[in-house]
Design a protein around this motif. Structure first.
Motif, PDB file in Angstrom:
ATOM      1  N   MET A 185      -4.708  -4.788 -11.974  1.00 36.73           N
ATOM      2  CA  MET A 185      -5.713  -5.417 -12.674  1.00 36.73           C
ATOM      3  C   MET A 185      -6.905  -4.308 -13.185  1.00 36.73           C
ATOM      4  SD  MET A 185      -5.000  -8.483 -13.070  1.00 36.73           S
ATOM      5  CE  MET A 185      -3.726  -9.607 -12.204  1.00 36.73           C
ATOM      6  N   ASN A 186      -7.492  -4.472 -14.383  1.00 35.37           N
ATOM      7  CA  ASN A 186      -8.667  -3.425 -14.766  1.00 35.37           C
ATOM      8  C   ASN A 186      -9.835  -3.923 -14.219  1.00 35.37           C
ATOM      9  OD1 ASN A 186      -9.612  -5.613 -16.226  1.00 35.37           O
ATOM     10  ND2 ASN A 186      -8.375  -5.307 -18.080  1.00 35.37           N
ATOM     11  N   LYS A 187     -10.749  -2.960 -14.434  1.00 33.68           N
ATOM     12  CA  LYS A 187     -12.069  -3.000 -13.891  1.00 33.68           C
ATOM     13  C   LYS A 187     -12.701  -4.316 -14.356  1.00 33.68           C
ATOM     14  CE  LYS A 187     -12.870   1.847 -13.081  1.00 33.68           C
ATOM     15  NZ  LYS A 187     -13.727   3.096 -13.130  1.00 33.68           N
ATOM     16  N   GLU A 188     -12.732  -4.640 -15.434  1.00 33.87           N
ATOM     17  CA  GLU A 188     -13.354  -6.073 -16.188  1.00 33.87           C
ATOM     18  C   GLU A 188     -12.881  -7.272 -15.162  1.00 33.87           C
ATOM     19  OE1 GLU A 188     -12.989  -8.577 -20.189  1.00 33.87           O
ATOM     20  OE2 GLU A 188     -13.000  -6.462 -20.328  1.00 33.87           O
ATOM     21  N   HIS A 189     -11.439  -7.227 -15.044  1.00 36.44           N
ATOM     22  CA  HIS A 189     -11.137  -8.295 -14.486  1.00 36.44           C
ATOM     23  C   HIS A 189     -11.466  -8.444 -12.994  1.00 36.44           C
ATOM     24  CE1 HIS A 189      -7.899 -10.549 -12.179  1.00 36.44           C
ATOM     25  NE2 HIS A 189      -7.695 -11.252 -13.496  1.00 36.44           N
ATOM     26  N   THR A 190     -11.526  -7.507 -12.406  1.00 39.15           N
ATOM     27  CA  THR A 190     -11.998  -7.223 -11.035  1.00 39.15           C
ATOM     28  C   THR A 190     -13.244  -7.649 -10.967  1.00 39.15           C
ATOM     29  OG1 THR A 190     -10.199  -5.481 -10.463  1.00 39.15           O
ATOM     30  CG2 THR A 190     -12.261  -5.671  -8.929  1.00 39.15           C
ATOM     31  N   TYR A 191     -14.148  -7.066 -11.894  1.00 38.68           N
ATOM     32  CA  TYR A 191     -15.603  -7.744 -11.768  1.00 38.68           C
ATOM     33  C   TYR A 191     -15.701  -9.058 -11.775  1.00 38.68           C
ATOM     34  CZ  TYR A 191     -20.325  -8.215 -13.858  1.00 38.68           C
ATOM     35  OH  TYR A 191     -21.625  -8.662 -13.797  1.00 38.68           O
ATOM     36  N   LEU A 192     -15.157  -9.433 -12.960  1.00 43.00           N
ATOM     37  CA  LEU A 192     -15.348 -11.152 -13.286  1.00 43.00           C
ATOM     38  C   LEU A 192     -14.669 -12.007 -12.015  1.00 43.00           C
ATOM     39  CD1 LEU A 192     -13.939 -11.140 -16.974  1.00 43.00           C
ATOM     40  CD2 LEU A 192     -16.111 -11.635 -16.216  1.00 43.00           C
TER      41      LEU A 192
ATOM     42  N   GLY B 137     -12.527 -27.867  -2.374  1.00 40.18           N
ATOM     43  CA  GLY B 137     -11.120 -27.168  -2.018  1.00 40.18           C
ATOM     44  C   GLY B 137     -10.055 -27.802  -3.150  1.00 40.18           C
ATOM     45  N   LYS B 138     -10.306 -28.615  -4.205  1.00 39.27           N
ATOM     46  CA  LYS B 138      -9.499 -29.028  -5.077  1.00 39.27           C
ATOM     47  C   LYS B 138      -9.469 -28.172  -6.451  1.00 39.27           C
ATOM     48  CE  LYS B 138      -8.197 -32.593  -2.886  1.00 39.27           C
ATOM     49  NZ  LYS B 138      -6.661 -32.745  -2.547  1.00 39.27           N
ATOM     50  N   TYR B 139     -10.600 -27.509  -6.567  1.00 42.01           N
ATOM     51  CA  TYR B 139     -10.815 -26.542  -7.925  1.00 42.01           C
ATOM     52  C   TYR B 139     -10.130 -25.329  -7.816  1.00 42.01           C
ATOM     53  CZ  TYR B 139     -13.469 -24.942 -12.113  1.00 42.01           C
ATOM     54  OH  TYR B 139     -13.723 -24.300 -13.280  1.00 42.01           O
ATOM     55  N   GLY B 140      -9.471 -24.854  -8.766  1.00 38.91           N
ATOM     56  CA  GLY B 140      -8.627 -23.553  -8.645  1.00 38.91           C
ATOM     57  C   GLY B 140      -8.817 -22.624 -10.015  1.00 38.91           C
ATOM     58  N   VAL B 141      -9.027 -21.565  -9.933  1.00 46.50           N
ATOM     59  CA  VAL B 141      -9.252 -20.479 -10.905  1.00 46.50           C
ATOM     60  C   VAL B 141      -8.103 -19.576 -11.001  1.00 46.50           C
ATOM     61  CG1 VAL B 141     -10.670 -18.934 -12.269  1.00 46.50           C
ATOM     62  CG2 VAL B 141     -11.653 -20.923 -11.028  1.00 46.50           C
ATOM     63  N   TYR B 142      -7.277 -19.584 -11.877  1.00 44.79           N
ATOM     64  CA  TYR B 142      -6.298 -18.615 -11.814  1.00 44.79           C
ATOM     65  C   TYR B 142      -6.616 -17.261 -12.198  1.00 44.79           C
ATOM     66  CZ  TYR B 142      -1.762 -16.336 -12.914  1.00 44.79           C
ATOM     67  OH  TYR B 142      -0.771 -15.548 -12.930  1.00 44.79           O
ATOM     68  N   ILE B 143      -6.645 -16.426 -11.293  1.00 44.36           N
ATOM     69  CA  ILE B 143      -6.839 -14.742 -11.455  1.00 44.36           C
ATOM     70  C   ILE B 143      -5.580 -13.854 -11.343  1.00 44.36           C
ATOM     71  CG2 ILE B 143      -9.047 -15.340 -10.433  1.00 44.36           C
ATOM     72  CD1 ILE B 143      -7.979 -14.025  -7.615  1.00 44.36           C
ATOM     73  N   GLY B 144      -4.594 -14.448 -11.477  1.00 43.20           N
ATOM     74  CA  GLY B 144      -3.380 -13.651 -11.613  1.00 43.20           C
ATOM     75  C   GLY B 144      -3.082 -13.080 -13.252  1.00 43.20           C
ATOM     76  N   PRO B 145      -1.950 -12.340 -13.156  1.00 44.48           N
ATOM     77  CA  PRO B 145      -1.656 -11.601 -14.647  1.00 44.48           C
ATOM     78  C   PRO B 145      -1.081 -12.591 -15.499  1.00 44.48           C
ATOM     79  CG  PRO B 145       0.232 -11.358 -12.956  1.00 44.48           C
ATOM     80  CD  PRO B 145      -1.031 -11.951 -12.199  1.00 44.48           C
ATOM     81  N   ALA B 146      -1.469 -12.379 -16.611  1.00 42.62           N
ATOM     82  CA  ALA B 146      -1.160 -13.116 -17.969  1.00 42.62           C
ATOM     83  C   ALA B 146       0.447 -13.306 -17.834  1.00 42.62           C
ATOM     84  CB  ALA B 146      -1.675 -12.557 -19.244  1.00 42.62           C
ATOM     85  N   THR B 147       0.802 -14.589 -18.198  1.00 36.15           N
ATOM     86  CA  THR B 147       2.425 -14.778 -18.213  1.00 36.15           C
ATOM     87  C   THR B 147       2.484 -15.552 -19.690  1.00 36.15           C
ATOM     88  OG1 THR B 147       2.409 -16.795 -17.164  1.00 36.15           O
ATOM     89  CG2 THR B 147       2.677 -14.687 -15.867  1.00 36.15           C
TER      90      THR B 147
END
Length: 342
Positions: free
Chosen positions: A1-8, A38-48
Protein backbone atom coordinates in the motif's frame (compact mmCIF):
# COMPACT_ATOMS: atom_id res chain seq x y z
CA UNK A 1 0.00 0.00 0.00
CA UNK A 2 1.23 3.57 -0.76
CA UNK A 3 1.72 6.29 1.82
CA UNK A 4 -1.55 8.01 0.90
CA UNK A 5 -3.53 4.82 1.48
CA UNK A 6 -1.78 4.22 4.81
CA UNK A 7 -2.45 7.79 5.92
CA UNK A 8 -6.13 7.63 5.00
CA UNK A 9 -6.53 4.26 6.72
CA UNK A 10 -5.01 5.57 9.94
CA UNK A 11 -7.10 8.75 9.89
CA UNK A 12 -10.38 6.94 9.17
CA UNK A 13 -9.63 4.37 11.88
CA UNK A 14 -8.86 7.16 14.34
CA UNK A 15 -12.01 9.09 13.44
CA UNK A 16 -14.28 6.06 13.80
CA UNK A 17 -12.44 4.43 16.69
CA UNK A 18 -12.29 1.41 14.38
CA UNK A 19 -10.30 -1.80 14.51
CA UNK A 20 -9.25 -4.21 11.80
CA UNK A 21 -11.09 -7.49 11.34
CA UNK A 22 -9.38 -10.88 11.30
CA UNK A 23 -8.36 -10.56 7.66
CA UNK A 24 -6.83 -7.12 8.15
CA UNK A 25 -8.67 -5.85 5.07
CA UNK A 26 -11.62 -4.14 6.75
CA UNK A 27 -12.09 -1.54 9.45
CA UNK A 28 -14.97 -2.41 11.76
CA UNK A 29 -16.71 0.39 13.67
CA UNK A 30 -19.95 1.98 14.84
CA UNK A 31 -22.17 2.95 11.90
CA UNK A 32 -22.26 6.75 11.35
CA UNK A 33 -25.83 6.40 10.06
CA UNK A 34 -27.65 4.12 12.53
CA UNK A 35 -25.17 4.00 15.40
CA UNK A 36 -25.04 0.19 15.48
CA UNK A 37 -21.74 -0.98 16.98
CA UNK A 38 -19.59 -3.44 15.01
CA UNK A 39 -21.82 -3.57 11.90
CA UNK A 40 -20.15 -0.86 9.78
CA UNK A 41 -17.15 -1.84 7.71
CA UNK A 42 -14.74 0.11 5.52
CA UNK A 43 -12.79 -1.94 3.00
CA UNK A 44 -9.06 -1.07 3.10
CA UNK A 45 -7.67 -3.91 1.00
CA UNK A 46 -6.23 -3.66 -2.51
CA UNK A 47 -8.42 -2.79 -5.49
CA UNK A 48 -9.93 -5.72 -7.38
CA UNK A 49 -12.44 -6.09 -10.18
CA UNK A 50 -15.25 -5.99 -7.61
CA UNK A 51 -13.81 -4.04 -4.70
CA UNK A 52 -12.34 -0.56 -4.38
CA UNK A 53 -10.51 0.84 -1.35
CA UNK A 54 -12.66 2.75 1.15
CA UNK A 55 -16.01 1.43 0.00
CA UNK A 56 -18.19 1.01 3.09
CA UNK A 57 -21.35 -0.79 4.10
CA UNK A 58 -23.47 -1.22 7.24
CA UNK A 59 -24.96 -4.67 7.74
CA UNK A 60 -27.50 -3.27 10.18
CA UNK A 61 -29.20 -0.37 8.34
CA UNK A 62 -27.86 -1.20 4.84
CA UNK A 63 -26.28 2.21 4.22
CA UNK A 64 -23.47 2.08 1.68
CA UNK A 65 -20.89 4.39 0.20
CA UNK A 66 -19.13 3.48 -3.01
CA UNK A 67 -16.12 5.78 -3.00
CA UNK A 68 -13.57 7.40 -0.74
CA UNK A 69 -15.24 10.79 -1.21
CA UNK A 70 -18.67 9.54 -0.07
CA UNK A 71 -17.18 7.61 2.84
CA UNK A 72 -15.29 10.67 4.10
CA UNK A 73 -18.48 12.72 3.83
CA UNK A 74 -20.37 10.06 5.82
CA UNK A 75 -17.88 10.14 8.69
CA UNK A 76 -17.58 13.94 8.66
CA UNK A 77 -14.02 14.15 7.35
CA UNK A 78 -14.24 15.54 3.78
CA UNK A 79 -11.02 17.44 4.53
CA UNK A 80 -9.10 14.18 4.03
CA UNK A 81 -10.19 13.94 0.40
CA UNK A 82 -7.31 14.14 -2.08
CA UNK A 83 -8.65 12.58 -5.25
CA UNK A 84 -11.52 10.24 -6.09
CA UNK A 85 -10.43 6.60 -6.13
CA UNK A 86 -13.44 4.90 -7.68
CA UNK A 87 -16.54 5.37 -9.79
CA UNK A 88 -19.33 6.80 -7.59
CA UNK A 89 -21.83 4.94 -9.73
CA UNK A 90 -20.27 1.56 -9.09
CA UNK A 91 -22.56 -0.95 -7.46
CA UNK A 92 -21.45 -2.09 -4.04
CA UNK A 93 -20.93 -5.82 -3.83
CA UNK A 94 -22.29 -6.89 -0.45
CA UNK A 95 -19.60 -9.57 -0.31
CA UNK A 96 -17.19 -6.70 0.33
CA UNK A 97 -16.74 -7.34 4.02
CA UNK A 98 -18.37 -10.61 4.95
CA UNK A 99 -19.16 -12.63 1.80
CA UNK A 100 -21.25 -15.02 3.87
CA UNK A 101 -23.64 -12.17 4.74
CA UNK A 102 -24.11 -10.88 1.22
CA UNK A 103 -27.88 -11.15 1.15
CA UNK A 104 -28.87 -10.48 4.74
CA UNK A 105 -27.68 -8.97 7.96
CA UNK A 106 -25.98 -11.37 10.33
CA UNK A 107 -28.33 -11.86 13.25
CA UNK A 108 -26.16 -12.05 16.34
CA UNK A 109 -28.61 -10.58 18.84
CA UNK A 110 -28.96 -12.66 22.01
CA UNK A 111 -31.34 -12.55 24.93
CA UNK A 112 -30.47 -13.41 28.52
CA UNK A 113 -31.59 -16.91 29.52
CA UNK A 114 -32.57 -18.08 32.99
CA UNK A 115 -31.00 -21.30 34.21
CA UNK A 116 -33.42 -24.14 35.14
CA UNK A 117 -35.21 -23.59 38.42
CA UNK A 118 -33.17 -24.65 41.48
CA UNK A 119 -29.93 -24.82 39.48
CA UNK A 120 -26.92 -24.42 41.72
CA UNK A 121 -23.25 -24.50 40.84
CA UNK A 122 -21.29 -27.57 41.93
CA UNK A 123 -17.57 -28.08 42.57
CA UNK A 124 -17.65 -31.85 42.97
CA UNK A 125 -19.68 -34.39 41.02
CA UNK A 126 -19.11 -38.13 40.44
CA UNK A 127 -20.02 -37.97 36.76
CA UNK A 128 -17.66 -35.06 36.09
CA UNK A 129 -14.91 -36.68 38.15
CA UNK A 130 -15.24 -39.71 35.88
CA UNK A 131 -14.66 -37.41 32.91
CA UNK A 132 -11.46 -36.05 34.40
CA UNK A 133 -12.66 -32.78 35.92
CA UNK A 134 -10.17 -31.06 38.22
CA UNK A 135 -10.49 -28.15 40.62
CA UNK A 136 -9.37 -25.72 37.88
CA UNK A 137 -12.05 -27.06 35.54
CA UNK A 138 -14.78 -26.30 38.06
CA UNK A 139 -13.33 -22.82 38.56
CA UNK A 140 -13.07 -21.91 34.88
CA UNK A 141 -16.10 -23.76 33.48
CA UNK A 142 -19.19 -23.24 35.65
CA UNK A 143 -21.42 -26.31 35.94
CA UNK A 144 -24.23 -27.28 38.26
CA UNK A 145 -27.27 -29.42 38.97
CA UNK A 146 -30.80 -28.89 40.26
CA UNK A 147 -29.96 -31.11 43.26
CA UNK A 148 -32.90 -33.45 42.69
CA UNK A 149 -35.47 -30.67 43.21
CA UNK A 150 -36.37 -30.11 39.55
CA UNK A 151 -37.42 -33.53 38.23
CA UNK A 152 -36.86 -32.58 34.56
CA UNK A 153 -33.15 -32.23 35.28
CA UNK A 154 -32.68 -34.78 38.07
CA UNK A 155 -30.09 -36.79 36.16
CA UNK A 156 -28.33 -33.99 34.28
CA UNK A 157 -25.27 -31.80 34.73
CA UNK A 158 -25.98 -28.33 33.37
CA UNK A 159 -23.44 -25.92 31.86
CA UNK A 160 -24.35 -22.25 31.34
CA UNK A 161 -23.31 -20.73 28.01
CA UNK A 162 -21.91 -17.28 28.70
CA UNK A 163 -21.44 -14.38 26.29
CA UNK A 164 -20.06 -11.02 27.48
CA UNK A 165 -20.76 -12.09 31.04
CA UNK A 166 -24.43 -12.89 30.37
CA UNK A 167 -26.01 -16.34 30.42
CA UNK A 168 -27.39 -16.78 26.90
CA UNK A 169 -28.09 -20.52 27.00
CA UNK A 170 -27.35 -23.77 28.78
CA UNK A 171 -26.45 -27.34 27.90
CA UNK A 172 -27.84 -30.14 30.10
CA UNK A 173 -26.08 -33.50 29.65
CA UNK A 174 -27.61 -36.70 31.02
CA UNK A 175 -25.43 -38.72 33.37
CA UNK A 176 -25.78 -41.92 31.38
CA UNK A 177 -23.58 -42.76 28.42
CA UNK A 178 -24.94 -42.67 24.89
CA UNK A 179 -24.99 -46.48 24.80
CA UNK A 180 -26.96 -46.71 28.03
CA UNK A 181 -29.48 -44.13 26.84
CA UNK A 182 -29.95 -45.85 23.47
CA UNK A 183 -30.48 -49.22 25.17
CA UNK A 184 -33.02 -47.75 27.59
CA UNK A 185 -34.93 -45.97 24.81
CA UNK A 186 -35.16 -49.18 22.77
CA UNK A 187 -36.77 -50.91 25.75
CA UNK A 188 -39.00 -47.90 26.41
CA UNK A 189 -40.67 -48.36 23.03
CA UNK A 190 -42.11 -51.63 24.29
CA UNK A 191 -42.66 -50.77 27.95
CA UNK A 192 -44.35 -47.43 27.34
CA UNK A 193 -41.85 -45.52 29.49
CA UNK A 194 -40.84 -42.02 28.54
CA UNK A 195 -37.62 -41.92 26.47
CA UNK A 196 -34.52 -40.24 27.86
CA UNK A 197 -33.01 -37.26 26.10
CA UNK A 198 -29.23 -37.22 26.09
CA UNK A 199 -29.27 -33.42 26.00
CA UNK A 200 -31.95 -31.11 27.37
CA UNK A 201 -30.77 -27.68 26.29
CA UNK A 202 -32.15 -24.15 26.38
CA UNK A 203 -34.28 -23.06 23.44
CA UNK A 204 -34.50 -19.27 23.75
CA UNK A 205 -31.43 -18.49 21.59
CA UNK A 206 -30.50 -20.52 18.54
CA UNK A 207 -27.25 -22.40 19.20
CA UNK A 208 -25.92 -21.42 15.77
CA UNK A 209 -25.38 -17.98 17.31
CA UNK A 210 -23.53 -19.29 20.36
CA UNK A 211 -19.95 -20.30 21.06
CA UNK A 212 -19.04 -22.09 24.27
CA UNK A 213 -16.18 -20.41 26.18
CA UNK A 214 -16.50 -17.33 23.95
CA UNK A 215 -15.52 -14.97 26.75
CA UNK A 216 -12.09 -16.63 26.85
CA UNK A 217 -11.46 -14.96 23.47
CA UNK A 218 -10.01 -11.59 24.47
CA UNK A 219 -10.41 -8.79 21.94
CA UNK A 220 -7.06 -7.45 20.82
CA UNK A 221 -5.15 -10.23 22.56
CA UNK A 222 -6.39 -13.65 21.44
CA UNK A 223 -4.83 -14.40 18.06
CA UNK A 224 -5.58 -18.12 17.80
CA UNK A 225 -8.76 -20.07 18.50
CA UNK A 226 -9.04 -23.86 18.54
CA UNK A 227 -12.49 -24.88 17.36
CA UNK A 228 -14.04 -28.00 18.92
CA UNK A 229 -17.40 -29.73 18.77
CA UNK A 230 -18.58 -29.74 22.37
CA UNK A 231 -18.12 -28.56 25.93
CA UNK A 232 -16.16 -31.57 27.15
CA UNK A 233 -13.70 -31.12 24.27
CA UNK A 234 -13.11 -27.52 25.37
CA UNK A 235 -12.57 -28.49 28.99
CA UNK A 236 -10.24 -31.40 28.18
CA UNK A 237 -8.10 -29.44 25.71
CA UNK A 238 -7.85 -26.43 28.01
CA UNK A 239 -6.75 -28.69 30.86
CA UNK A 240 -4.26 -30.77 28.88
CA UNK A 241 -2.63 -27.75 27.21
CA UNK A 242 -2.87 -25.68 30.41
CA UNK A 243 -4.63 -22.79 28.68
CA UNK A 244 -6.64 -21.61 31.69
CA UNK A 245 -4.82 -18.27 31.96
CA UNK A 246 -3.87 -17.91 28.30
CA UNK A 247 -5.03 -14.77 26.52
CA UNK A 248 -3.26 -15.60 23.25
CA UNK A 249 -4.92 -18.97 22.59
CA UNK A 250 -8.48 -19.97 23.45
CA UNK A 251 -10.57 -23.11 22.93
CA UNK A 252 -14.23 -22.73 21.95
CA UNK A 253 -16.99 -25.08 20.85
CA UNK A 254 -19.46 -24.69 17.99
CA UNK A 255 -21.96 -27.22 19.44
CA UNK A 256 -21.57 -29.64 16.59
CA UNK A 257 -19.58 -30.40 13.49
CA UNK A 258 -20.18 -27.17 11.59
CA UNK A 259 -19.63 -23.44 11.93
CA UNK A 260 -22.31 -20.83 11.25
CA UNK A 261 -22.16 -17.36 9.74
CA UNK A 262 -22.89 -15.80 13.11
CA UNK A 263 -20.11 -17.79 14.80
CA UNK A 264 -17.58 -16.71 12.17
CA UNK A 265 -18.70 -13.11 12.62
CA UNK A 266 -18.30 -13.37 16.41
CA UNK A 267 -14.70 -14.52 16.02
CA UNK A 268 -13.97 -11.75 13.51
CA UNK A 269 -15.31 -9.04 15.79
CA UNK A 270 -12.72 -9.94 18.42
CA UNK A 271 -9.84 -9.79 15.95
CA UNK A 272 -9.04 -13.51 15.79
CA UNK A 273 -6.52 -14.21 13.03
CA UNK A 274 -5.81 -17.94 13.25
CA UNK A 275 -8.25 -20.84 13.64
CA UNK A 276 -7.34 -24.47 14.27
CA UNK A 277 -10.20 -26.83 13.40
CA UNK A 278 -10.16 -29.55 16.06
CA UNK A 279 -13.22 -31.66 15.36
CA UNK A 280 -13.31 -35.36 16.31
CA UNK A 281 -11.27 -37.84 14.29
CA UNK A 282 -14.35 -39.27 12.58
CA UNK A 283 -15.63 -35.89 11.35
CA UNK A 284 -13.61 -35.85 8.12
CA UNK A 285 -16.24 -34.44 5.75
CA UNK A 286 -17.41 -31.85 8.28
CA UNK A 287 -13.82 -30.81 8.95
CA UNK A 288 -13.13 -30.33 5.24
CA UNK A 289 -16.23 -28.17 4.82
CA UNK A 290 -15.65 -26.08 7.93
CA UNK A 291 -11.97 -25.51 7.15
CA UNK A 292 -12.90 -24.36 3.66
CA UNK A 293 -15.48 -21.89 4.97
CA UNK A 294 -13.14 -20.48 7.60
CA UNK A 295 -10.26 -20.08 5.12
CA UNK A 296 -12.04 -17.12 3.57
CA UNK A 297 -11.58 -15.12 6.75
CA UNK A 298 -8.73 -16.59 8.81
CA UNK A 299 -5.45 -18.44 8.57
CA UNK A 300 -6.66 -22.01 9.07
CA UNK A 301 -4.99 -25.23 10.16
CA UNK A 302 -6.58 -28.60 10.86
CA UNK A 303 -5.64 -30.73 13.87
CA UNK A 304 -5.74 -34.20 12.35
CA UNK A 305 -6.63 -36.65 15.12
CA UNK A 306 -5.34 -39.95 13.67
CA UNK A 307 -7.76 -42.32 15.43
CA UNK A 308 -11.37 -41.82 14.23
CA UNK A 309 -12.61 -43.36 17.48
CA UNK A 310 -10.94 -40.73 19.67
CA UNK A 311 -11.59 -37.14 20.66
CA UNK A 312 -9.71 -34.67 22.89
CA UNK A 313 -10.92 -36.37 26.07
CA UNK A 314 -9.36 -39.66 24.96
CA UNK A 315 -5.93 -38.27 24.10
CA UNK A 316 -3.13 -37.95 26.63
CA UNK A 317 -1.30 -34.60 27.03
CA UNK A 318 1.72 -36.08 25.22
CA UNK A 319 -0.45 -37.26 22.31
CA UNK A 320 -1.96 -33.79 22.07
CA UNK A 321 1.44 -32.08 22.06
CA UNK A 322 2.63 -34.49 19.35
CA UNK A 323 -0.49 -33.79 17.33
CA UNK A 324 0.06 -30.04 17.44
CA UNK A 325 3.74 -30.55 16.62
CA UNK A 326 3.40 -32.97 13.71
CA UNK A 327 -0.23 -33.24 12.57
CA UNK A 328 -1.35 -29.68 11.92
CA UNK A 329 -2.23 -29.39 8.23
CA UNK A 330 -3.51 -26.72 5.92
CA UNK A 331 -7.01 -27.45 4.57
CA UNK A 332 -5.50 -28.57 1.26
CA UNK A 333 -2.97 -30.87 2.95
CA UNK A 334 -5.72 -32.34 5.11
CA UNK A 335 -7.86 -33.18 2.06
CA UNK A 336 -4.93 -34.77 0.23
CA UNK A 337 -3.99 -36.86 3.27
CA UNK A 338 -7.53 -38.17 3.61
CA UNK A 339 -7.69 -39.08 -0.07
CA UNK A 340 -4.41 -41.00 0.24
CA UNK A 341 -5.79 -42.91 3.24
CA UNK A 342 -8.82 -44.18 1.32
Amino acid sequence: MNKEHTYLTEEIARELGARRDGSGRNLIARCPYCGKEGKYGVYIGPATSRKQPFMAHCFSCGASTHSLERTLEAIGRPDLMVTPTTDPGAKLDCTLLFPLAAQEEIDDELGIVQMPEFWRRTFLHPYLKGRGFTFDDYEFFPVGTTRGVNFRYDDYVIFPVIDSGDTVGYVARHLWSKGEIDAYNRRAKFTGDYPIRRFRNSTENDFVKLLYNYDAVVEGSTETVILCEGIFDVVALTRKLDLYESSRVAVVATFGKKVSQAQIYKLQTKGVRNVVVGYDGDAVDATKKTAGELSRYFEVLVADIPDPEKDWEDLSPQEIYDLFAYRLHTPVEYKINKIQQL
